[in-house]
Each structure stands twice: as C-alpha cells, then as structure tokens.
Motif scaffolding. Structure first.
Motif, PDB file in Angstrom:
ATOM      1  N   GLU A   1     -36.792 103.071  96.858  1.00 56.67           N
ATOM      2  CA  GLU A   1     -36.671 102.819  94.968  1.00 56.67           C
ATOM      3  C   GLU A   1     -35.644 102.229  94.640  1.00 56.67           C
ATOM      4  O   GLU A   1     -35.921 101.922  94.047  1.00 56.67           O
ATOM      5  CB  GLU A   1     -37.122 104.792  95.237  1.00 56.67           C
TER       6      GLU A   1
ATOM      7  N   GLU B   1     -35.772  98.797  92.653  1.00 58.46           N
ATOM      8  CA  GLU B   1     -35.454  98.771  91.162  1.00 58.46           C
ATOM      9  C   GLU B   1     -34.532  97.787  91.271  1.00 58.46           C
ATOM     10  O   GLU B   1     -34.862  97.093  90.353  1.00 58.46           O
ATOM     11  CB  GLU B   1     -34.849  99.616  90.989  1.00 58.46           C
TER      12      GLU B   1
ATOM     13  N   LEU C   1     -24.703  93.444  86.791  1.00 61.21           N
ATOM     14  CA  LEU C   1     -24.349  94.744  87.427  1.00 61.21           C
ATOM     15  C   LEU C   1     -23.230  94.936  87.603  1.00 61.21           C
ATOM     16  O   LEU C   1     -23.002  96.323  87.648  1.00 61.21           O
ATOM     17  CB  LEU C   1     -25.299  94.416  88.442  1.00 61.21           C
TER      18      LEU C   1
ATOM     19  N   GLU D   1     -23.852 106.272  90.739  1.00 63.63           N
ATOM     20  CA  GLU D   1     -24.418 106.191  88.813  1.00 63.63           C
ATOM     21  C   GLU D   1     -25.461 106.802  89.383  1.00 63.63           C
ATOM     22  O   GLU D   1     -26.315 107.870  88.641  1.00 63.63           O
ATOM     23  CB  GLU D   1     -24.288 105.705  87.860  1.00 63.63           C
ATOM     24  N   TYR D   2     -26.476 106.749  90.762  1.00 67.62           N
ATOM     25  CA  TYR D   2     -27.980 106.485  90.743  1.00 67.62           C
ATOM     26  C   TYR D   2     -28.111 107.954  90.849  1.00 67.62           C
ATOM     27  O   TYR D   2     -29.447 108.333  90.734  1.00 67.62           O
ATOM     28  CB  TYR D   2     -28.452 105.281  91.310  1.00 67.62           C
TER      29      TYR D   2
END
Lengths: 113, 325
Positions: free
Chosen positions: B25, B29, B59, B68-69
């Motif tokens: 994922e 993304e 980024l 953070e994800y």
C-alpha cells in the motif's frame, strides 16, 4: 522576523482544523491526493502536500473517508470519498465553525460600538 | 535511465522499514504521490530528472515518512513517559548511586587499599554506576514508548493527582540543609579518621606509625562502625528530606545506642585502644587517668543522650507545626 514567525504559527493553528473540514466537504465527490491538493489551494485553502497526504490516511483510519484504487490509467491512484460518518462529522464541524464565526463577529461589533 | 530510478530507491528505502502487510500500500501511494508531483513540475517546464529530484526532496527523509506512516515515534522517550523517566532517573541517581559508591569504598577500605586507590575506584565506580543507571532506565522507557498500551489504558504512567504535590519547602528545610551538610562532613571526617588511625596519627609524635585503636577490631568492630557511619549518613538524608518525625527520632535512638553501647563496652573491657599505643603515650598519666577516664565516659553518655533527646524534641516541634498548620 520573530513576529512573522509567531503570526505564521498562529495562522497554521487556526487553519489546522479547517483543512479537515474542507477535505470532508470536498471529498463528497471522490478524488485522489494531488487533485485534491490542487483544488484546495486553488480555492485559497492553503495546505502542504506533506500535511495533506498523512491527513487523508488518518481520516481513512478513523473511518471518515473510504478509499479505492483506480487502475484505469497508467498510474494507479487512490481515490478517497467521504464516508457517511465523515459527512456527519462535516455537518457538526460546519455548524461549530458558523457558531464561532458569529461569536467572533459579535466580539468585533462590540469593539466598534 | 539506470535500472533503478531515484523514485525506486526512495520507495524501497521507505517501504523496507514498515511491516510487510503495509508495504504494498505504501509503495503504491508513494509512487502515485511522487509521479503526480513530478508531472506537475514538468508541466511548469522542469526537466523530468530535475522534477523527480525536487519531488523527492519535498517528501523528505524516507525513514521519517515511513515512521509517520505506521505511527512509530521519532523520539526516544515522548511526553507520555518523559516525566516518569526523569523522576525515576533522579531518584535512582540520588539513592542508589551514593549507596553503591559507599559500598565500593567500604569494600576497598576493608581490603586495605591505599587512599588514592580508594578514591580512584570510588570515582570510577560512581561514573560507571551512573552510566549503567542512565542507560538501562532509558532503554526500558524507550521500549515502553514503542509498546502500544492496551486500548483505554495509559500504560505504566501514573495518573497525576493533587495529592502528589510536593510540600512547599518551609524554613525548616533550609535549616535542615545546613544540618545535613554538617552531618555528612563530620561523618566523612570521622570515617576517614577511623581508617587512617590504622596507619598512625602523623600529628602525634608517639603515634606517628602506630594504630591508635586495637587492630584486632578490624575483624568485626571497625567495619561495624564504618557501616554505622553509612547508616548515619542515610539517616541524615532522611531527616533532611522528611523533617523530624517520631519514627526518625526513634531511629536516632537506635543509632545512638548502636554507637555508644559497643563503644563503651569495648572501652570498659580494654579492647578499644591499642595497648602498644597506650604505652607509647604513657597512659595512664599518673593520677590524671583516674579523673579523665570517668569524665570522658560521662561526656560520651551525656552527648549521646542529648542527641537522642534533641531528636525527640525536634520531632515534637515539627508535629506541632503540622497540627497548627
């Protein structure tokens, strides 16, 4: 310079919640991250990509947004849409936003008189 | 174009530190986000390579993005545990460190080490114990920080209550600080004298290389008195921290008895002083001995008794202050 920094900090704090509200309202029509970023900035709701992408993921985790991968084009994109809970929250936030606006307007009028 | 673009490398760097289940994922993304951002820059007239570079720069560090994800903390100990960690660390350094250093020093003294050797190992011991305390405490809290608390739980941190407020340091505390420093200095000097006399008293000619106290006492009584000095020091700290209470006054009585009773018994049975030393100074000094010895005994008993009584008086006073307040 210090004053500028203070101002920037307070502006950022004031805007933080409004970005959430704007996303919830805007994503009643599904859209992907970059398009959302563009459209919010075009409307004058200034938000940074490094804020927006994590925010979208957080709102999805909280069940306020749902997502779906669109693979029709060469680049797969994740489309977000406001969930029914998200719509409800948006209504609550919007009501509060208007109430605060009225209250602040009342304060300002009081100053002028 | 090389086989691996900057984007590939960025995506790989970010994805490798998130759990397997979330990796796909995140990769998709990120590719969407980097692609859209570079396309926008190319539309503004940048070259594709330049645009890719700028998009990745915006980024930021992939490790930070991945952290953070998955909601991993980017600090060693966060605000949730910082105060508990800090209080525990201060407590350990204030309590464990002095005791451990005292133990190391006592052990060195008992094994008959030189003074500089004793000081050296005390300093080295203090440093290494402090580092260990700091490291292990911090490690435990860093692990706690990364251990999710069960839903609705706050983890190990205590909920703060008004009862935990410290007492405002009254005037008594400043006075007690003076007492504390005086006690610790006196105890330190006394302890050093107790050990040093073994090597003679340099300022008394007749005793410059002769133990004043009976060396046979090293088998038990002198170590016993050295331990008492450590206990007295701990007691002085307790009085400083809590003020005089009935309990501490009672402890003072026990400690006083622990000094005086064995001391007088050793003296009365002739085991206290080194016979050779007594001979060297020509004791008893004629008829004076018969007077000096009883006076010394009375002074020791009276001094000890007064110290005990004073403890109870101070305890009574501070109890009164508390009831009055």
């Amino acid at each position: 310079m210090n004053t500028d920094e203070t101002t920037a900090g307070h502006l950022q704090e004031l805007r933080r919640g409004t970005v959430v509200l704007a996303c919830l309202v805007r994503l009643r029509t599904p859209d992907y991250g970059y398009a959302l970023l563009e459209s919010l900035n075009a409307l004058g709701i200034l938000v940074d990509a490094n804020t927006l992408y994590p925010l979208l993921r957080r709102l999805e985790k909280q069940g306020l947004l749902t997502s779906e991968w669109n693979t029709d084009e060469a680049r797969p994109r994740k489309f977000y849409r406001t969930s029914p809970t998200g719509v409800e929250l948006a209504d609550t936030l919007m009501t509060d936003w208007r109430r605060i606006d009225d209250a602040l307007a009342g304060l300002t009028d009081g100053d002028e008189s | 174009m090389t086989a691996n673009t900057l984007t590939d490398r960025y995506v790989w760097a970010a994805a490798r530190s998130v759990p397997e289940a979330q990796r796909d994922e995140l990769e998709r993304e990120l590719r969407e986000r980097i692609g859209d951002a570079s396309d926008a820059l190319v539309e503004q007239g940048r070259t594709p390579a330049d645009a890719e570079h700028a998009a990745l720069t915006a980024l930021g560090d992939p490790a930070a993005l991945a952290a953070e994800y998955v909601g991993r903390p980017l600090q060693l100990i966060g605000p949730r545990y910082f105060l508990v960690w800090w209080r525990l660390l201060k407590f350990l350094l204030a309590v464990v460190l002095p005791i451990a250093v005292a133990a190391v020093t006592l052990g060195q003294l008992l094994s008959g080490a030189d003074v500089d050797e004793v000081i050296g190992s005390a300093v080295a011991g203090a440093f290494s114990i402090a580092v260990h305390l700091g490291f292990w405490t911090t490690l435990v809290f860093a692990i706690l920080e990364r251990t999710p608390a069960a839903a609705g739980q706050r983890g190990i941190d205590l909920e703060w209550k008004p009862e935990m407020l410290p007492q405002i340091a009254e005037d008594g505390r400043t006075n007690r600080l003076v007492d504390l420093v005086a006690s610790l200095v006196l105890l330190g000097i006394f302890g050093v004298l107790l050990v040093m006399q073994q090597f003679g008293l340099p300022w008394v000619d007749a005793l410059s290389s002769m133990p004043l106290l009976d060396p046979a006492l090293w088998s038990f009584w002198l170590p016993y008195f050295l331990v008492l000095i450590v206990l007295e020091a701990a007691f002085a700290v307790a009085v400083y921290l809590r003020g005089w209470t009935w309990g501490l006054a009672g402890a003072n009585l026990v400690l006083g008895a622990a000094w005086v009773v064995p001391g007088l018994w050793l003296y009365a049975t002739g085991q206290l002083f080194n016979p050779a030393a007594l001979e060297a100074v020509g004791w008893p000094w004629g008829d004076a001995g018969e007077v000096i010895a009883p006076i010394a005994v009375v002074v020791v008993i009276a001094g000890a008794a007064w110290d005990v009584i004073e403890g109870f008086i101070k305890a009574a006073r501070s109890q009164q202050r508390i009831t009055a307040a």
